[in-house]
Design a protein around this motif. Structure first.
Motif, mmCIF file in Angstrom:
data_model
loop_
_atom_site.group_PDB
_atom_site.id
_atom_site.type_symbol
_atom_site.label_atom_id
_atom_site.label_comp_id
_atom_site.label_asym_id
_atom_site.label_seq_id
_atom_site.Cartn_x
_atom_site.Cartn_y
_atom_site.Cartn_z
ATOM 1 N N TRP A 170 -45.612 14.417 -23.098
ATOM 2 C CA TRP A 170 -44.700 13.689 -22.213
ATOM 3 C C TRP A 170 -43.822 12.699 -22.976
ATOM 4 O O TRP A 170 -43.013 11.989 -22.375
ATOM 5 C CB TRP A 170 -45.479 12.941 -21.134
ATOM 6 N N GLN A 171 -43.933 12.686 -24.302
ATOM 7 C CA GLN A 171 -43.151 11.758 -25.104
ATOM 8 C C GLN A 171 -42.037 12.436 -25.898
ATOM 9 O O GLN A 171 -41.179 11.748 -26.454
ATOM 10 C CB GLN A 171 -44.077 11.005 -26.065
ATOM 11 N N HIS A 172 -42.051 13.764 -25.944
ATOM 12 C CA HIS A 172 -41.054 14.489 -26.721
ATOM 13 C C HIS A 172 -40.534 15.687 -25.927
ATOM 14 O O HIS A 172 -41.199 16.177 -25.014
ATOM 15 C CB HIS A 172 -41.638 14.973 -28.059
ATOM 16 N N SER A 173 -39.367 16.148 -26.289
ATOM 17 C CA SER A 173 -38.773 17.318 -25.653
ATOM 18 C C SER A 173 -39.263 18.579 -26.347
ATOM 19 O O SER A 173 -39.490 18.579 -27.561
ATOM 20 C CB SER A 173 -37.248 17.242 -25.738
ATOM 21 N N PRO A 174 -39.408 19.686 -25.617
ATOM 22 C CA PRO A 174 -39.817 20.935 -26.259
ATOM 23 C C PRO A 174 -38.772 21.474 -27.232
ATOM 24 O O PRO A 174 -39.088 22.315 -28.080
ATOM 25 C CB PRO A 174 -40.031 21.893 -25.079
ATOM 26 N N ILE A 175 -37.542 21.001 -27.120
ATOM 27 C CA ILE A 175 -36.471 21.379 -28.046
ATOM 28 C C ILE A 175 -35.475 20.223 -28.098
ATOM 29 O O ILE A 175 -35.301 19.512 -27.103
ATOM 30 C CB ILE A 175 -35.792 22.692 -27.612
ATOM 31 N N ASP A 176 -34.834 20.013 -29.215
ATOM 32 C CA ASP A 176 -33.955 18.865 -29.392
ATOM 33 C C ASP A 176 -32.499 19.255 -29.162
ATOM 34 O O ASP A 176 -31.894 19.981 -29.955
ATOM 35 C CB ASP A 176 -34.122 18.296 -30.800
ATOM 36 N N LEU A 177 -31.938 18.752 -28.043
ATOM 37 C CA LEU A 177 -30.531 19.002 -27.720
ATOM 38 C C LEU A 177 -29.688 17.733 -27.877
ATOM 39 O O LEU A 177 -28.566 17.662 -27.356
ATOM 40 C CB LEU A 177 -30.389 19.516 -26.278
ATOM 41 N N SER A 178 -30.198 16.758 -28.601
ATOM 42 C CA SER A 178 -29.452 15.504 -28.730
ATOM 43 C C SER A 178 -28.119 15.687 -29.432
ATOM 44 O O SER A 178 -27.235 14.821 -29.310
ATOM 45 C CB SER A 178 -30.295 14.464 -29.463
ATOM 46 N N PHE A 179 -27.946 16.808 -30.131
ATOM 47 C CA PHE A 179 -26.658 17.065 -30.787
ATOM 48 C C PHE A 179 -25.522 17.227 -29.785
ATOM 49 O O PHE A 179 -24.336 17.144 -30.139
ATOM 50 C CB PHE A 179 -26.752 18.321 -31.665
ATOM 51 N N LEU A 180 -25.863 17.438 -28.501
ATOM 52 C CA LEU A 180 -24.828 17.546 -27.469
ATOM 53 C C LEU A 180 -24.183 16.194 -27.165
ATOM 54 O O LEU A 180 -23.082 16.152 -26.610
ATOM 55 C CB LEU A 180 -25.424 18.124 -26.186
ATOM 56 N N ASN A 181 -24.868 15.119 -27.481
ATOM 57 C CA ASN A 181 -24.384 13.774 -27.141
ATOM 58 C C ASN A 181 -23.632 13.139 -28.307
ATOM 59 O O ASN A 181 -24.060 13.239 -29.463
ATOM 60 C CB ASN A 181 -25.558 12.870 -26.764
ATOM 61 N N GLU A 182 -22.528 12.498 -27.966
ATOM 62 C CA GLU A 182 -21.820 11.661 -28.934
ATOM 63 C C GLU A 182 -22.332 10.236 -28.786
ATOM 64 O O GLU A 182 -22.361 9.695 -27.684
ATOM 65 C CB GLU A 182 -20.312 11.714 -28.691
ATOM 66 N N MET A 183 -22.753 9.642 -29.893
ATOM 67 C CA MET A 183 -23.393 8.334 -29.854
ATOM 68 C C MET A 183 -22.529 7.287 -30.557
ATOM 69 O O MET A 183 -21.980 7.577 -31.615
ATOM 70 C CB MET A 183 -24.775 8.438 -30.506
ATOM 71 N N PRO A 184 -22.414 6.108 -29.959
ATOM 72 C CA PRO A 184 -22.976 5.705 -28.670
ATOM 73 C C PRO A 184 -22.123 6.184 -27.495
ATOM 74 O O PRO A 184 -20.957 6.577 -27.675
ATOM 75 C CB PRO A 184 -22.953 4.178 -28.757
ATOM 76 N N ALA A 185 -22.690 6.145 -26.315
ATOM 77 C CA ALA A 185 -21.903 6.438 -25.121
ATOM 78 C C ALA A 185 -20.796 5.403 -24.975
ATOM 79 O O ALA A 185 -20.968 4.236 -25.316
ATOM 80 C CB ALA A 185 -22.805 6.416 -23.895
ATOM 81 N N GLY A 186 -19.650 5.841 -24.494
ATOM 82 C CA GLY A 186 -18.525 4.936 -24.265
ATOM 83 C C GLY A 186 -17.461 4.973 -25.330
ATOM 84 O O GLY A 186 -16.436 4.294 -25.205
ATOM 85 N N LYS A 187 -17.653 5.783 -26.374
ATOM 86 C CA LYS A 187 -16.703 5.768 -27.484
ATOM 87 C C LYS A 187 -15.350 6.350 -27.103
ATOM 88 O O LYS A 187 -14.365 6.144 -27.814
ATOM 89 C CB LYS A 187 -17.292 6.500 -28.685
ATOM 90 N N HIS A 188 -15.282 7.080 -25.988
ATOM 91 C CA HIS A 188 -14.000 7.657 -25.551
ATOM 92 C C HIS A 188 -13.290 6.782 -24.518
ATOM 93 O O HIS A 188 -12.282 7.193 -23.947
ATOM 94 C CB HIS A 188 -14.215 9.060 -24.981
ATOM 95 N N GLY A 189 -13.828 5.602 -24.260
ATOM 96 C CA GLY A 189 -13.192 4.710 -23.299
ATOM 97 C C GLY A 189 -13.763 4.889 -21.906
ATOM 98 O O GLY A 189 -14.724 5.629 -21.682
ATOM 99 N N PHE A 190 -13.160 4.208 -20.957
ATOM 100 C CA PHE A 190 -13.668 4.223 -19.589
ATOM 101 C C PHE A 190 -13.414 5.572 -18.923
ATOM 102 O O PHE A 190 -12.395 6.222 -19.161
ATOM 103 C CB PHE A 190 -13.022 3.112 -18.763
ATOM 104 N N LEU A 191 -14.335 5.945 -18.054
ATOM 105 C CA LEU A 191 -14.192 7.171 -17.270
ATOM 106 C C LEU A 191 -13.220 6.930 -16.123
ATOM 107 O O LEU A 191 -13.139 5.829 -15.564
ATOM 108 C CB LEU A 191 -15.557 7.585 -16.715
ATOM 109 N N LYS A 192 -12.487 7.969 -15.742
ATOM 110 C CA LYS A 192 -11.593 7.882 -14.589
ATOM 111 C C LYS A 192 -11.482 9.247 -13.929
ATOM 112 O O LYS A 192 -11.811 10.285 -14.532
ATOM 113 C CB LYS A 192 -10.207 7.383 -15.007
#
Length: 842
Positions: A221-243
Motif C-alpha cells: 500500500w506504499q508503492h505503485s505496481p508500476i511507475d508512471l511518474s514520468f507522465l507528470n511534469e514537476m513541479p505542478a504549475g510550471k505552465h501557468g494558471f489553468l483556464k
C-alpha cells in the motif's frame, strides 16, 4: 447480429416500443436475500427490509447471506432496535419459481411501533412501457407485475398484516409483517415468486467470489505496481494558471491540459503523518495521477477539520489544520500533481456565524446544514464568502504562495452537491416549517413570475417540471454569479465550478451550472455496468456523458461503483478512461483514494482505494491510456437539442432517454442549451459543424435488437449481451468483463482467459505502437476478497489463460519463464496471482 455500419447508423432512428424478451432476469439480492429484477442489466425491481418504531422512527436492519448450494440460500436479518430477528431460507423449487420460508421472532412487544416488513421498489422511468404498473392481489396476499414474457407474481402465505402502495410513492409496494404495533412471539410465512422470466444465480455465484481455492496475498500500500511518474511534469504549475477555452482546459502558456485524478478527504487531510504524506504523494504520481481534489475539509463528522477540534468555531480557520493542507499541497505539487479545492462540502453553521433565522434551520440543534438555504439567505452567502476569502488568501508556509496565487491549484468548487433544481428546492417550501426562508423564497418566486410573465401559481412549485425549473435555475444562477464575481474580485484566476450534477439530476439542472467555468458531474455505478443494454437501461457512463454541455469543458470530480465491495470494480478504470478519452472529457477523478490517515494498510472501501488491490492493479493502465491519448477522440458529434419547453418541462435524463444512452455509445454526446426569454443569461448552444441533431429523447440511434456497439473511431466495442468491453488501438489493446472461455482477437493481441471475469490490458510504454514497441506492460486485474482480521491481506483469484502479443523480436519478460516467442508472436502463459508483467529489451 451485425450492427449497421457507423456511417449508416448516424441516419437511422428507431422508435422504442413495448417488447418482451429474454433480457428480463430475476435473482436473489445479497446480503438481503430478497427478490431483484433487471431488464437489460438495469434495475427494474429492488427489495429491502423496512421497519419503524414509535412516531415513525426508522430502525436499521443488518443482513447476512450464505449460499448452501446452487439456488439454495440462507439469509438472516436483525433489527436490534426493535428486538426482531428474521431467518430466511430461499430456494428454487422449479422452473420459474423461487420460494422464501421466513421466520420472525420478536423478543418484545412494542404496541406503539409503526411496524414494517419489505418494501418492493419498481423502476418506472425505463420499464413502465414494458411491464406496466404493478398491481396488488386481493386480501394482502401479494402483488403481480408485467405480462407475457416478463410476468412476475409474488404470493404471500398466509396473507400479511397489510400490503399497499406507499402513499407518497406509487412505485413502491410495502408488505408489512407487522402493522400498528409489534407483538412478542414467532411468526412464519412463505413467499412464492412465479415468473416466465429467467431466474439467474446470485452475484457471488456468477463471479465465484466464494471460491475456497483463492490465494492469500498482501498488498504493497506504499508503492505503485508500476511507475508512471514520468507522465507528470514537476513541479505542478510550471505552465501557468489553468483556464477554460471553449470546450477545453488549457494553461496560460497555451499547453493543453488533461487530468486523471482522485480525491483525498476527511482524515486523510488532517491526520496523515507528514512522512506518510510525502510517500503517498509520490505513490499517487507513480500511479499516474496528476490531479487530487481535497474534499470533506469542513465536514462536522471530521474532527479535527479545517476549523480545528472546536466544532463551535466554524467562523475561524485553524492554523494547525491549514498547515496540514499546506503540506499536502506542497508535496503533491512537488510530484507534478495539481490540486482541486472545494470551498464548501458539509460545513455546519453555528450561532457564532450570526445566521439570520438560524433557529429554524438548526431545528433545535447547535448546528445547521446550509444546503439550499444559501440561495435565499444573504447571511449564509456572507459566511461562505468570508470562508472563501480566509481560505484562498491564506499563504502556504511551504510554497510561500496564497492558494489563489498558486498555479498548482487547478480549480475551485463553490459548493458540493447543492442544487435547487432537483435536490434542495423543496427545503424552502411552506410545509417545511422554515417561515423566514420560505417567505424569501416565495418573494423571489413572485418577483420572477412578474418579471417573466410566467404563472405565479406554478413558479414556486419546486417539485413540478415547467415554470418552477426556470425559476430555480435563475435563483441558483444569481447566487452563483454573485459568488463568482466575489471570487474573481479577491484574485481567483483558475476555473470556478458552481456545483455538480449528481444523484439522478435531470437535464433541467444543467442551465444553472453553465454560470461557472465548466460543468462538473458525479456518477456512481454498480456491478456489471458493462452488461447494461442501452436500449433499456442507463449505466454510469451515460450519466457522465449527459453532463457535457456544448461549448464548455467538463470535469468529473467523483466516479466509482458502489456499494463496496462491487465484485467487478477492477473492470471500471480502463472502461471509464477509454470512454473519457473518446468523449473528450477534461478531468476525471476517482472517489476516493483515501479518507483515512493511511498510517497502515487499513480496510478498503468506497472511500479508500489506496489499499484496494483490485483498483490499484487497474488504475495505472487507465492513467496511461487516458493521459497519453491512446484512444482517439470521437470523429462524430451527437447534439441533443431540446426546446426550452422540453428541457424545463420534462424530466429528461439517461434513466428515461434512449437517445442519450445510445448516442453516447457511438460518438461524442453534447447537450445544447436552448434560447429562452425567461433566462436571458443562458447562452444558447451552437451546433458543432457536422453534428447530428437529436430532438426526440425517446428515439434510439441503435437497432432495438442490437447486442453491441462500436464507436465511430472503431476503437471501442461494448458487447452488453456478452458483458465484454474491448479497446483496440495502436498503443492499448485491452478487454474486460466476462472473458472466460472466449478467445478475443484484437489487432496485435489475443486474449484467451479461463477466469470468468477479468481485465487484461496490453500497452506500449515507449510511445510506439505495440507491434514495434520495445517496452510493453501487461496488466491483469480480477476479483479479491478481504481476509478477515488481517489488514493488508486478501484472497485473490489466480489468473489462468494465454495472452498472445505480436511485436518485434528480442523482448524479455522479467521474473518469469512463462514466455515463448514464435513467428513474431509472444505467448504469455498466465498462472498465479501476478498482476503486472513487463516485456522489454532490458
Amino acid at each position: 447480429m451485425r450492427l449497421i455500419g457507423k456511417i449508416a447508423v448516424s441516419f437511422l432512428l428507431f422508435c422504442i416500443c413495448p417488447a418482451f424478451g429474454s433480457d428480463v432476469e430475476v435473482t436473489v439480492s445479497e446480503p438481503e436475500g430478497l427478490p431483484s429484477v433487471t431488464i437489460g442489466g438495469g434495475g427494474a425491481l429492488s427489495s429491502r427490509f423496512v421497519f419503524w418504531g414509535s412516531q415513525w422512527k426508522w430502525t436499521p436492519v443488518k443482513s447476512s447471506f450464505k449460499r448452501s448450494s446452487p439456488f439454495n440460500y440462507e439469509a438472516d436479518a436483525e433489527d436490534e432496535s426493535l428486538g426482531l430477528s428474521i431467518r430466511q431460507h430461499v430456494e428454487k423449487i422449479g422452473e420459474g419459481k423461487l420460494r422464501w420460508t421466513i421466520d420472525l421472532d420478536a423478543r418484545k412487544s412494542i404496541p406503539d411501533a409503526v411496524g414494517g416488513g419489505i418494501a418492493f421498489r419498481f423502476n418506472p422511468d425505463s420499464f413502465r412501457s414494458r411491464l406496466g404498473k404493478p398491481r396488488l392481489l386481493s386480501g394482502n396476499s401479494g402483488w403481480a407485475w408485467g405480462g407475457p414474457g416478463a410476468a412476475i407474481e409474488m404470493k404471500f402465505e398466509p396473507p400479511l398484516a397489510s400490503v399497499f402502495f406507499e402513499p407518497t410513492n406509487a412505485n413502491e409496494i410495502r408488505a408489512y409483517f407487522y402493522d400498528k404495533g409489534i407483538s412478542a412471539g414467532h411468526r412464519h410465512y412463505a413467499f412464492t415468486l412465479s415468473t416466465d422470466a429467467e431466474i439467474i444465480p446470485t452475484r457471488s455465484e456468477r463471479f465465484g467470489t466464494d471460491d475456497a481455492s483463492w490465494k492469500i496475498q498482501g498488498l504493497d500500500w506504499q508503492h505503485s505496481p508500476i511507475d508512471l511518474s514520468f507522465l507528470n511534469e514537476m513541479p505542478a504549475g510550471k505552465h501557468g494558471f489553468l483556464k477554460a477555452e471553449g470546450e477545453k482546459l488549457v494553461f496560460s502558456d497555451g499547453n493543453s491540459a488533461r487530468f486523471w485524478g482522485t480525491n483525498l478527504s476527511a482524515y486523510a487531510l488532517f491526520d496523515t503523518p507528514k512522512d506518510v504524506v510525502v510517500q503517498q504523494a509520490k505513490r499517487l504520481s507513480e500511479l499516474g495521477f496528476n490531479l487530487v481534489r481535497l474534499h470533506h475539509h469542513d465536514s462536522p463528522w471530521v474532527n479535527p477539520n479545517i476549523f480545528g477540534s472546536r466544532q463551535s468555531h466554524s467562523d475561524r480557520l485553524d492554523p494547525q489544520m491549514l498547515d496540514k493542507l499546506d503540506w499536502w499541497i506542497k508535496c503533491l505539487k512537488d510530484q507534478g500533481i495539481y490540486v482541486w479545492l472545494d470551498l464548501h462540502v458539509q460545513r455546519a453553521l453555528g450561532p457564532q456565524d450570526h445566521i439570520t433565522a438560524f433557529d429554524e434551520i438548526s431545528r433545535g440543534k447547535s448546528a445547521a446544514d446550509l444546503k439550499g438555504f444559501n440561495y435565499v439567505n444573504p447571511s449564509i452567502e456572507r459566511a461562505m464568502k468570508d470562508f472563501s476569502s480566509a481560505y484562498l488568501n491564506h499563504v502556504n508556509r511551504y510554497t510561500a504562495l496564497a492558494y489563489k496565487n498558486d498555479p498548482a491549484i487547478a480549480a475551485i468548487l463553490i459548493t458540493n452537491e447543492n442544487d435547487l433544481t432537483y435536490h434542495y428546492g423543496n427545503a424552502l417550501l411552506p410545509d417545511k416549517h422554515v417561515p423566514w426562508h420560505d417567505a424569501r423564497y416565495m418573494h423571489e418566486a413572485k418577483e420572477f413570475a412578474a418579471r417573466t410573465g410566467l404563472n405565479a401559481n406554478l413558479v414556486w412549485r419546486s417539485w413540478e417540471e415547467g415554470p418552477s425549473k426556470y425559476f430555480l435555475n435563475d435563483l441558483e444562477h444569481r447566487f452563483d454569479a454573485d459568488m463568482i464575481a466575489y471570487l474573481r474580485g479577491i484574485g481567483v484566476k483558475v476555473p470556478i465550478v458552481t456545483t455538480s450534477t449528481w444523484a439522478n439530476n435531470p437535464l433541467f439542472s444543467l442551465p444553472a451550472l453553465t454560470s461557472g467555468s465548466m460543468i462538473d458531474v458525479h456518477s456512481y455505478g454498480e456491478s456489471e455496468e458493462i452488461g447494461k443494454n442501452p436500449i433499456h437501461a442507463a449505466n454510469m457512463i451515460d450519466w457522465l456523458a449527459s453532463g457535457q454541455v456544448e461549448g464548455m469543458p467538463m470535469s468529473i470530480s467523483e466516479w466509482n461503483v458502489s456499494p463496496y465491495p462491487v465484485p467487478d470494480r477492477y473492470d471500471m478504470p480502463v472502461y471509464v478512461a477509454a470512454q473519457a478519452a473518446h468523449q473528450g472529457w477534461d478531468a476525471v477523478m476517482l472517489f476516493a483514494y483515501s479518507q483515512g490517515n493511511m498510517k497502515g494498510p487499513g480496510n478498503p472501501s468506497n472511500w479508500d482505494c489506496y489499499n484496494d488491490p483490485e483498483l490499484i492493479s487497474a488504475l495505472p493502465a487507465a492513467a496511461l491510456l487516458y493521459r497519453e491519448g491512446h484512444v482517439r477522440e470521437a470523429t462524430s458529434t451527437y447534439a441533443f437539442s431540446p426546446t426550452a419547453a422540453q428541457l424545463f418541462g420534462q424530466k429528461i435524463s439517461p434513466a428515461n432517454s434512449v437517445a442519450l444512452r445510445t448516442a453516447a455509445e457511438l460518438g461524442r454526446l453534447v447537450i445544447m442549451m436552448p434560447e429562452t426569454r425567461f433566462l436571458p443569461w443562458l447562452k444558447p448552444g451552437r451546433i458543432p459543424p457536422g453534428a447530428r441533431i437529436i430532438t426526440n429523447p425517446d428515439q434510439s440511434l441503435l437497432p432495438l435488437d442490437a447486442t453491441h456497439a462500436v464507436t465511430d473511431t472503431g476503437e471501442l466495442n461494448r458487447d452488453w449481451e456478452k458483458g465484454i468491453y474491448t479497446v483496440d488501438t495502436a498503443r492499448t489493446q485491452a478487454a474486460m468483463g466476462w472473458l472466460g472461455g472466449k478467445k478475443l482477437k484484437l489487432s496485435d493481441v489475443e486474449i484467451d482467459m479461463l477466469n470468468k471475469n477479468a481485465t487484461v490490458a496490453v500497452q506500449s510504454m515507449d510511445g510506439k505502437p505495440i507491434r514495434s514497441s520495445r517496452d510493453i506492460v501487461i496488466t491483469l486485474a480480477g476479483p479479491t476478497t478481504a481476509v478477515q482480521k488481517m489488514q493488508g491481506f486478501y484472497y485473490k483469484q489466480p489468473f489462468a489463460g494465454i495472452v498472445s502479443i505480436r511485436s518485434g523480436r528480442g523482448l524479455k519478460l522479467s521474473g518469469s519463464d512463462d514466455l515463448s516467442f514464435s513467428d513474431g508472436v509472444y505467448l504469455l502463459k498466465l498462472s498465479g496471482t501476478r498482476s503486472i508483467y513487463r516485456l522489454s529489451v532490458k
